[in-house]
Design a protein around this motif. Structure first.
Motif, PDB file in Angstrom:
ATOM      1  N   ALA A  42      34.371  36.640  28.040  1.00 18.50           N
ATOM      2  CA  ALA A  42      34.813  37.971  27.803  1.00 18.50           C
ATOM      3  C   ALA A  42      33.861  38.854  28.856  1.00 18.50           C
ATOM      4  O   ALA A  42      34.941  38.964  29.929  1.00 18.50           O
ATOM      5  CB  ALA A  42      34.672  37.951  27.202  1.00 18.50           C
ATOM      6  N   GLY A  43      33.242  37.993  29.368  1.00 23.12           N
ATOM      7  CA  GLY A  43      32.021  38.958  30.960  1.00 23.12           C
ATOM      8  C   GLY A  43      33.189  38.553  32.180  1.00 23.12           C
ATOM      9  O   GLY A  43      32.686  39.370  33.210  1.00 23.12           O
ATOM     10  N   GLN A  44      33.450  37.480  32.175  1.00 22.67           N
ATOM     11  CA  GLN A  44      34.099  37.263  33.581  1.00 22.67           C
ATOM     12  C   GLN A  44      34.955  37.808  33.705  1.00 22.67           C
ATOM     13  O   GLN A  44      36.014  38.525  34.369  1.00 22.67           O
ATOM     14  CB  GLN A  44      34.137  35.477  33.601  1.00 22.67           C
ATOM     15  N   LYS A  45      35.713  38.116  32.539  1.00 21.82           N
ATOM     16  CA  LYS A  45      37.631  38.620  32.526  1.00 21.82           C
ATOM     17  C   LYS A  45      37.250  39.808  32.778  1.00 21.82           C
ATOM     18  O   LYS A  45      37.335  41.648  34.360  1.00 21.82           O
ATOM     19  CB  LYS A  45      37.918  38.344  31.450  1.00 21.82           C
ATOM     20  N   ALA A  46      35.920  40.687  31.990  1.00 22.52           N
ATOM     21  CA  ALA A  46      35.417  42.060  32.082  1.00 22.52           C
ATOM     22  C   ALA A  46      35.687  42.629  33.622  1.00 22.52           C
ATOM     23  O   ALA A  46      35.819  42.991  34.479  1.00 22.52           O
ATOM     24  CB  ALA A  46      34.364  42.358  31.203  1.00 22.52           C
ATOM     25  N   ALA A  47      34.508  41.228  34.463  1.00 23.79           N
ATOM     26  CA  ALA A  47      33.963  41.709  35.903  1.00 23.79           C
ATOM     27  C   ALA A  47      34.879  41.008  36.647  1.00 23.79           C
ATOM     28  O   ALA A  47      35.543  42.276  37.650  1.00 23.79           O
ATOM     29  CB  ALA A  47      33.064  40.308  36.248  1.00 23.79           C
ATOM     30  N   GLU A  48      35.669  40.776  36.676  1.00 19.17           N
ATOM     31  CA  GLU A  48      37.251  40.407  37.064  1.00 19.17           C
ATOM     32  C   GLU A  48      38.098  41.852  37.461  1.00 19.17           C
ATOM     33  O   GLU A  48      38.761  42.646  38.076  1.00 19.17           O
ATOM     34  CB  GLU A  48      38.008  38.851  36.738  1.00 19.17           C
ATOM     35  N   ALA A  49      38.177  42.921  35.588  1.00 21.19           N
ATOM     36  CA  ALA A  49      39.052  43.184  36.046  1.00 21.19           C
ATOM     37  C   ALA A  49      38.389  44.617  36.816  1.00 21.19           C
ATOM     38  O   ALA A  49      39.121  46.391  37.318  1.00 21.19           O
ATOM     39  CB  ALA A  49      38.428  43.701  34.303  1.00 21.19           C
ATOM     40  N   ASN A  50      37.347  44.895  36.465  1.00 19.19           N
ATOM     41  CA  ASN A  50      36.733  45.949  36.895  1.00 19.19           C
ATOM     42  C   ASN A  50      36.433  46.011  38.723  1.00 19.19           C
ATOM     43  O   ASN A  50      36.674  47.103  39.491  1.00 19.19           O
ATOM     44  CB  ASN A  50      33.848  46.175  36.798  1.00 19.19           C
ATOM     45  N   MET A  51      36.809  44.685  38.680  1.00 19.01           N
ATOM     46  CA  MET A  51      36.668  44.070  40.708  1.00 19.01           C
ATOM     47  C   MET A  51      37.763  44.397  40.953  1.00 19.01           C
ATOM     48  O   MET A  51      38.066  45.277  41.835  1.00 19.01           O
ATOM     49  CB  MET A  51      36.831  42.833  41.121  1.00 19.01           C
ATOM     50  N   ALA A  52      39.248  44.246  40.272  1.00 20.57           N
ATOM     51  CA  ALA A  52      40.440  44.827  40.562  1.00 20.57           C
ATOM     52  C   ALA A  52      40.853  46.026  40.588  1.00 20.57           C
ATOM     53  O   ALA A  52      41.547  46.435  41.033  1.00 20.57           O
ATOM     54  CB  ALA A  52      41.665  43.808  39.449  1.00 20.57           C
ATOM     55  N   ALA A  53      40.281  46.688  39.850  1.00 22.22           N
ATOM     56  CA  ALA A  53      40.135  48.290  39.631  1.00 22.22           C
ATOM     57  C   ALA A  53      39.474  49.480  40.452  1.00 22.22           C
ATOM     58  O   ALA A  53      40.316  50.048  41.130  1.00 22.22           O
ATOM     59  CB  ALA A  53      39.453  48.685  37.941  1.00 22.22           C
ATOM     60  N   TRP A  54      38.440  48.467  40.750  1.00 23.72           N
ATOM     61  CA  TRP A  54      38.014  48.948  42.591  1.00 23.72           C
ATOM     62  C   TRP A  54      38.569  48.904  43.313  1.00 23.72           C
ATOM     63  O   TRP A  54      38.634  49.616  44.653  1.00 23.72           O
ATOM     64  CB  TRP A  54      36.349  48.783  42.302  1.00 23.72           C
ATOM     65  N   GLN A  55      39.290  47.710  44.079  1.00 21.83           N
ATOM     66  CA  GLN A  55      39.786  47.814  44.831  1.00 21.83           C
ATOM     67  C   GLN A  55      41.453  48.267  44.590  1.00 21.83           C
ATOM     68  O   GLN A  55      41.302  48.787  45.778  1.00 21.83           O
ATOM     69  CB  GLN A  55      40.503  45.991  44.881  1.00 21.83           C
ATOM     70  N   GLN A  56      42.142  48.535  43.679  1.00 16.72           N
ATOM     71  CA  GLN A  56      43.400  49.348  43.654  1.00 16.72           C
ATOM     72  C   GLN A  56      42.580  50.521  44.340  1.00 16.72           C
ATOM     73  O   GLN A  56      43.249  51.515  44.517  1.00 16.72           O
ATOM     74  CB  GLN A  56      43.521  49.179  41.925  1.00 16.72           C
ATOM     75  N   TRP A  57      41.271  51.491  43.067  1.00 17.23           N
ATOM     76  CA  TRP A  57      41.665  52.728  44.016  1.00 17.23           C
ATOM     77  C   TRP A  57      40.537  52.588  45.165  1.00 17.23           C
ATOM     78  O   TRP A  57      40.975  53.553  46.036  1.00 17.23           O
ATOM     79  CB  TRP A  57      39.610  53.223  42.857  1.00 17.23           C
ATOM     80  N   ALA A  58      39.890  51.837  46.154  1.00 16.24           N
ATOM     81  CA  ALA A  58      39.902  51.999  47.309  1.00 16.24           C
ATOM     82  C   ALA A  58      41.518  51.545  48.146  1.00 16.24           C
ATOM     83  O   ALA A  58      41.414  52.568  48.896  1.00 16.24           O
ATOM     84  CB  ALA A  58      38.676  50.435  47.791  1.00 16.24           C
ATOM     85  N   ARG A  59      42.399  51.424  47.622  1.00 16.74           N
ATOM     86  CA  ARG A  59      43.255  51.026  48.215  1.00 16.74           C
ATOM     87  C   ARG A  59      44.294  52.274  48.448  1.00 16.74           C
ATOM     88  O   ARG A  59      44.581  52.512  49.003  1.00 16.74           O
ATOM     89  CB  ARG A  59      44.108  50.044  47.769  1.00 16.74           C
ATOM     90  N   LEU A  60      43.610  52.912  47.121  1.00 15.08           N
ATOM     91  CA  LEU A  60      44.586  54.099  47.060  1.00 15.08           C
ATOM     92  C   LEU A  60      44.322  55.591  48.081  1.00 15.08           C
ATOM     93  O   LEU A  60      44.956  56.284  48.185  1.00 15.08           O
ATOM     94  CB  LEU A  60      44.702  54.677  45.520  1.00 15.08           C
ATOM     95  N   TRP A  61      42.819  55.112  47.991  1.00 13.73           N
ATOM     96  CA  TRP A  61      42.604  55.894  49.499  1.00 13.73           C
ATOM     97  C   TRP A  61      42.570  55.858  51.027  1.00 13.73           C
ATOM     98  O   TRP A  61      41.816  56.203  51.602  1.00 13.73           O
ATOM     99  CB  TRP A  61      40.811  56.504  48.603  1.00 13.73           C
ATOM    100  N   GLY A  62      42.706  53.760  51.202  1.00 14.87           N
ATOM    101  CA  GLY A  62      42.981  53.516  51.933  1.00 14.87           C
ATOM    102  C   GLY A  62      42.116  53.303  52.768  1.00 14.87           C
ATOM    103  O   GLY A  62      41.909  53.135  54.260  1.00 14.87           O
ATOM    104  N   TRP A  63      41.048  53.017  52.204  1.00 13.12           N
ATOM    105  CA  TRP A  63      40.105  51.825  53.026  1.00 13.12           C
ATOM    106  C   TRP A  63      40.018  50.589  52.330  1.00 13.12           C
ATOM    107  O   TRP A  63      38.549  50.042  53.474  1.00 13.12           O
ATOM    108  CB  TRP A  63      38.985  52.694  51.273  1.00 13.12           C
ATOM    109  N   LYS A  64      40.604  50.020  52.055  1.00 12.40           N
ATOM    110  CA  LYS A  64      40.985  49.263  52.552  1.00 12.40           C
ATOM    111  C   LYS A  64      43.046  48.511  52.757  1.00 12.40           C
ATOM    112  O   LYS A  64      43.392  48.497  51.491  1.00 12.40           O
ATOM    113  CB  LYS A  64      40.385  48.310  51.203  1.00 12.40           C
TER     114      LYS A  64
END
Length: 64
Positions: A42-64
């Motif tokens: 569960a911790g691994q899945k939460a960490a992966e979801a958190n990373m995906a959310a941050w990556q998506q946020w960064a893409r939204l603002w054109g950072w990645k």
């Protein structure tokens, strides 16, 4: 006073009770291990979801 046979039977019963207690303890340890594994997954899945959310946020603002 008990005879030898009765004493031997009682000794075998004590051995069986001790073995049953060992099996119960081992089962509790296995159950706890399964719970720890589930917690880690569960911790691994939460960490992966958190990373995906941050990556998506960064893409939204054109950072990645």
């Amino acid at each position: 006073m008990s005879d030898w046979f009765s004493t031997a039977i009682e000794m075998q019963r004590e051995i069986i009770r001790a073995q049953e207690a060992q099996i119960d303890a081992a089962q509790k340890m296995l159950d706890a291990g399964k719970q720890m594994t589930a917690l880690q997954e569960a911790g691994q899945k939460a960490a992966e979801a958190n990373m995906a959310a941050w990556q998506q946020w960064a893409r939204l603002w054109g950072w990645k």
